[in-house]
Design an enzyme around this catalytic site. Structure first.
Site, PDB file in Angstrom:
ATOM      1  N   ARG A 188     -10.992  -1.231  14.943  1.00  0.00           N
ATOM      2  CA  ARG A 188     -10.912   0.363  13.781  1.00  0.00           C
ATOM      3  C   ARG A 188     -12.187  -0.981  13.004  1.00  0.00           C
ATOM      4  O   ARG A 188     -13.080  -1.138  13.124  1.00  0.00           O
ATOM      5  CB  ARG A 188      -9.329   0.248  13.474  1.00  0.00           C
ATOM      6  N   ARG A 229       1.540 -10.975   7.317  1.00  0.00           N
ATOM      7  CA  ARG A 229       2.217  -8.989   6.414  1.00  0.00           C
ATOM      8  C   ARG A 229       3.412  -8.689   6.673  1.00  0.00           C
ATOM      9  O   ARG A 229       2.560  -7.564   7.725  1.00  0.00           O
ATOM     10  CB  ARG A 229      -0.044  -9.297   7.072  1.00  0.00           C
ATOM     11  N   CYS A 234      12.249  25.394   2.184  1.00  0.00           N
ATOM     12  CA  CYS A 234      11.075  25.698   1.737  1.00  0.00           C
ATOM     13  C   CYS A 234      10.441  25.044   0.389  1.00  0.00           C
ATOM     14  O   CYS A 234      10.701  23.565   0.536  1.00  0.00           O
ATOM     15  CB  CYS A 234      12.066  26.752   0.419  1.00  0.00           C
ATOM     16  N   ASP A 242      10.700  23.626  -2.132  1.00  0.00           N
ATOM     17  CA  ASP A 242      10.812  23.937  -3.382  1.00  0.00           C
ATOM     18  C   ASP A 242      12.594  23.159  -3.125  1.00  0.00           C
ATOM     19  O   ASP A 242      13.980  22.379  -4.142  1.00  0.00           O
ATOM     20  CB  ASP A 242      10.746  24.113  -4.327  1.00  0.00           C
ATOM     21  N   LYS A 301       0.479  -1.081   0.025  1.00  0.00           N
ATOM     22  CA  LYS A 301      -0.072  -0.088  -0.097  1.00  0.00           C
ATOM     23  C   LYS A 301       0.575   1.223   0.232  1.00  0.00           C
ATOM     24  O   LYS A 301       2.268   1.364  -0.023  1.00  0.00           O
ATOM     25  CB  LYS A 301      -0.688   0.161   1.595  1.00  0.00           C
ATOM     26  N   HIS A 308      -6.099  -7.722  13.066  1.00  0.00           N
ATOM     27  CA  HIS A 308      -5.036  -7.043  12.700  1.00  0.00           C
ATOM     28  C   HIS A 308      -4.657  -6.429  14.824  1.00  0.00           C
ATOM     29  O   HIS A 308      -5.249  -6.091  15.473  1.00  0.00           O
ATOM     30  CB  HIS A 308      -4.796  -5.733  12.042  1.00  0.00           C
ATOM     31  N   TYR A 358      13.248  31.684   4.287  1.00  0.00           N
ATOM     32  CA  TYR A 358      11.903  32.708   5.272  1.00  0.00           C
ATOM     33  C   TYR A 358      11.884  32.658   6.142  1.00  0.00           C
ATOM     34  O   TYR A 358      12.652  31.514   7.047  1.00  0.00           O
ATOM     35  CB  TYR A 358      10.541  31.763   4.832  1.00  0.00           C
TER      36      TYR A 358
HETATM   37  C1  PLP Z   1      -0.484  -1.762   6.748  1.00  0.00           C
HETATM   38  C2  PLP Z   1       0.171  -3.105   7.372  1.00  0.00           C
HETATM   39  C3  PLP Z   1       0.190  -4.008   7.909  1.00  0.00           C
HETATM   40  C4  PLP Z   1       2.112  -4.458   7.566  1.00  0.00           C
HETATM   41  O1  PLP Z   1       2.488  -3.465   8.807  1.00  0.00           O
HETATM   42  P1  PLP Z   1       4.165  -2.590   9.824  1.00  0.00           P
HETATM   43  O2  PLP Z   1       3.581  -2.608  10.774  1.00  0.00           O
HETATM   44  O3  PLP Z   1       4.554  -2.351   8.095  1.00  0.00           O
HETATM   45  O4  PLP Z   1       4.606  -4.184   8.774  1.00  0.00           O
HETATM   46  C5  PLP Z   1      -0.448  -5.448   8.138  1.00  0.00           C
HETATM   47  N1  PLP Z   1      -1.584  -5.892   7.675  1.00  0.00           N
HETATM   48  C6  PLP Z   1      -2.608  -4.755   7.500  1.00  0.00           C
HETATM   49  C7  PLP Z   1      -4.035  -4.750   7.521  1.00  0.00           C
HETATM   50  C8  PLP Z   1      -1.879  -2.930   7.094  1.00  0.00           C
HETATM   51  O5  PLP Z   1      -3.124  -2.923   7.018  1.00  0.00           O
END
Ligand code: PLP
Length: 372
Positions: free
Chosen positions: A135, A221, A311, A313, A38, A164, A264
Site C-alpha cells: 500500500r 495503534r 427498505c 428507512d 478514523k 503496517h 419490496y
Molecule cells: C486503522 C489502522 C490501525 C488500526 O487497525 P485495527 O485493526 O483496527 O486495530 C492501525 N494502524 C493504521 C495505520 C491504521 O490505518
C-alpha cells in the site's frame, strides 16, 4: 435535541472505551498508545469520543487530513497522525493545523520541507515503510536511500518511523514475523545514521497488540479492539468490551394475514396470521439491505427475526403472537435483558467483517454519549 426527534440512535458508553484503553495500556506499557479514531471513531462518533479520551491517550491516529482538521476544531491539542494517503498538494494544511504527516514518498517529504521552510513551522513527519502490504510506503529494500534523503531535509521534524501489518490477527504469524524482520532492517539503517534522535517507532494494530508483543516498540495503534471488538481470529489476551448499543423503537404494529407478502419484491410471507412491526431504520442508516430475512433484533427483551426486504428507512420484524406496540424499545446491536446481538452477528448476516459493520452506521443516526 436529536434523540427526541429520531427514535433510532446509537448509545456510546464512553467510560467503557476508556476502560478498553486502560486495559491496552497496562498490557503494552511502557509503549505509548495511539488510538485510531478514523471513520468517525469506527462509527462511534468522533465528537464525543475524542474529547473524552484525550486525557488517556498519547497520540490520535486518523486516516484523512479532514479528520485531523476536525479533531483540531473540536479543540484536541494532543498530536494527531494522518495515516492515510495524502497528496503533496494537501501538505500546507499540516502546518496550519499542526498535524503529523505520513512521509511515504520523496514528493511528500519535499512538499513538507518546502512548507516548513516557508512558514517556519516544522511539520512533524513519520516516515512510512512498506514491509509487506503493498500500500503506501517505501519498500524496506529502498529504505537506505530514503532515510538519507530525509536526513538532508533541515526544516521538517522527523519524529517517527512506522509500518503496517497485513496479517497480525492470524493464528499463523509467519507473515507478521517477516514484516517485523524487514522493519528491523529499516530501523537498524536509521539507527546507524542518526544516533542522537531516535524516532518514535510503531507497528502494532489490534491483532498485533493481542498476540505479537515483539511489535510494540515505542507506541501501538489500536483500532477495532479499542471499541471492544476483537479481530476475528486473534487470541483474546486482553479483556475489552463493546461500547455501542444501537437502539430504536417500534413505529408501527399490526396483524398481517397469511398470503400477504411483506415489503419490496414480496420476498417473505407468513403461513399464519402474525404480528408484524415496523422499525424506523433502514439501509441508509447502515442497516444493510443484504441482511434481508437474516437479521434479528431484540424487542422487549426477546429476539425476533427481521422479515421482508429491508427498505431505505424502515424494516419489518415478525413478533408472531407476542405483543409489541408503538414505542417499545428495539435493540439492533448490543444487549437487552441478557439477550445480545454483536457486531460479529451483524457481520455474519451482512457477509462482511465487524469493521465494516461499525464504520457503515451512517451519520444520519444520532450518537448519544454516556459519560458515566
Ligand atoms: C486503522 C489502522 C490501525 C488500526 O487497525 P485495527 O485493526 O483496527 O486495530 C492501525 N494502524 C493504521 C495505520 C491504521 O490505518
Amino acid at each position: 435535541m436529536t434523540v427526541s426527534l429520531r427514535p433510532t440512535y446509537l448509545e456510546v458508553d464512553l467510560p467503557q472505551l476508556k476502560k478498553n484503553i486502560e486495559a491496552i495500556r497496562a498490557h503494552v506499557a511502557p509503549a505509548k498508545v495511539m488510538p485510531m479514531v478514523k471513520a468517525n471513531a469506527y462509527g462511534h462518533g468522533i465528537d464525543g469520543v475524542a474529547p473524552y479520551l484525550e486525557p488517556v491517550v498519547d497520540y490520535f491516529g486518523v486516516a484523512l487530513l479532514e479528520e485531523g482538521i476536525h479533531l483540531r476544531e473540536l479543540g484536541i491539542t494532543k498530536p494527531i497522525l494522518v495515516a492515510g494517503g495524502t497528496l503533496p498538494s494537501q501538505v500546507p494544511h499540516f502546518a496550519v493545523y499542526d498535524l503529523t504527516l505520513t512521509g511515504s514518498s520523496v514528493e511528500l517529504l519535499d512538499a513538507a520541507e518546502e512548507v516548513s521552510r516557508l512558514t517556519g513551522k516544522r511539520i512533524k513527519t513519520h516516515l512510512k515503510f512498506d514491509t509487506g502490504m503493498e500500500r503506501v510506503g517505501i519498500h524496506e529494500y529502498e529504505a537506505g536511500e530514503f532515510i538519507e534523503y530525509s536526513l538532508r531535509l533541515k526544516h521538517i521534524h522527523v519524529e517517527g518511523i512506522y509500518t503496517h501489518l497485513a496479517n497480525s490477527e492470524m493464528p499463523d504469524l509467519v507473515h507478521a514475523r517477516l514484516q517485523l524482520e524487514r522493519f528491523q532492517e529499516v530501523l537498524s539503517i536509521y539507527e546507524r545514521r542518526s544516533e542522537p534522535h531516535p524516532p518514535l517507532r510503531h507497528m502494532a494494530n489490534s491483532g498485533a497488540i493481542l498476540q505479537f508483543p515483539e511489535s510494540y516498540f515505542d507506541m501501538v495503534r489500536p483500532g477495532i479492539m479499542l471499541y471492544g471488538v476483537y479481530p476475528r481470529e486473534a487470541a483474546r489476551t486482553i479483556e475489552v468490551a463493546p461500547a455501542l448499543t444501537w437502539k430504536s423503537r417500534v413505529a408501527y404494529s399490526k396483524r398481517t394475514q397469511p398470503g400477504r407478502p411483506v415489503s419490496y419484491g414480496s420476498l417473505w410471507q407468513s403461513e399464519v396470521e402474525t404480528r408484524i412491526v415496523t422499525i424506523p431504520c433502514g439501509y441508509a442508516d447502515g442497516y444493510f439491505r443484504r441482511m434481508t430475512n437474516r437479521a434479528q433484533v431484540i424487542i422487549n427483551g426477546r429476539k425476533y427475526p427481521q422479515v421482508g426486504r429491508i427498505c431505505m428507512d424502515q424494516f419489518m420484524v415478525n413478533v408472531g403472537n407476542d405483543e409489541a406496540t408503538v414505542g417499545d424499545e428495539v435493540v439492533l446491536l448490543g444487549e437487552a435483558n441478557g439477550e445480545r446481538i454483536t457486531a460479529e452477528d451483524l457481520a455474519a448476516w451482512m457477509g462482511t467483517n465487524e469493521y465494516e459493520v461499525l464504520t457503515d452506521i451512517s451519520a444520519r443516526v444520532p450518537r448519544v454519549f454516556l459519560k458515566e
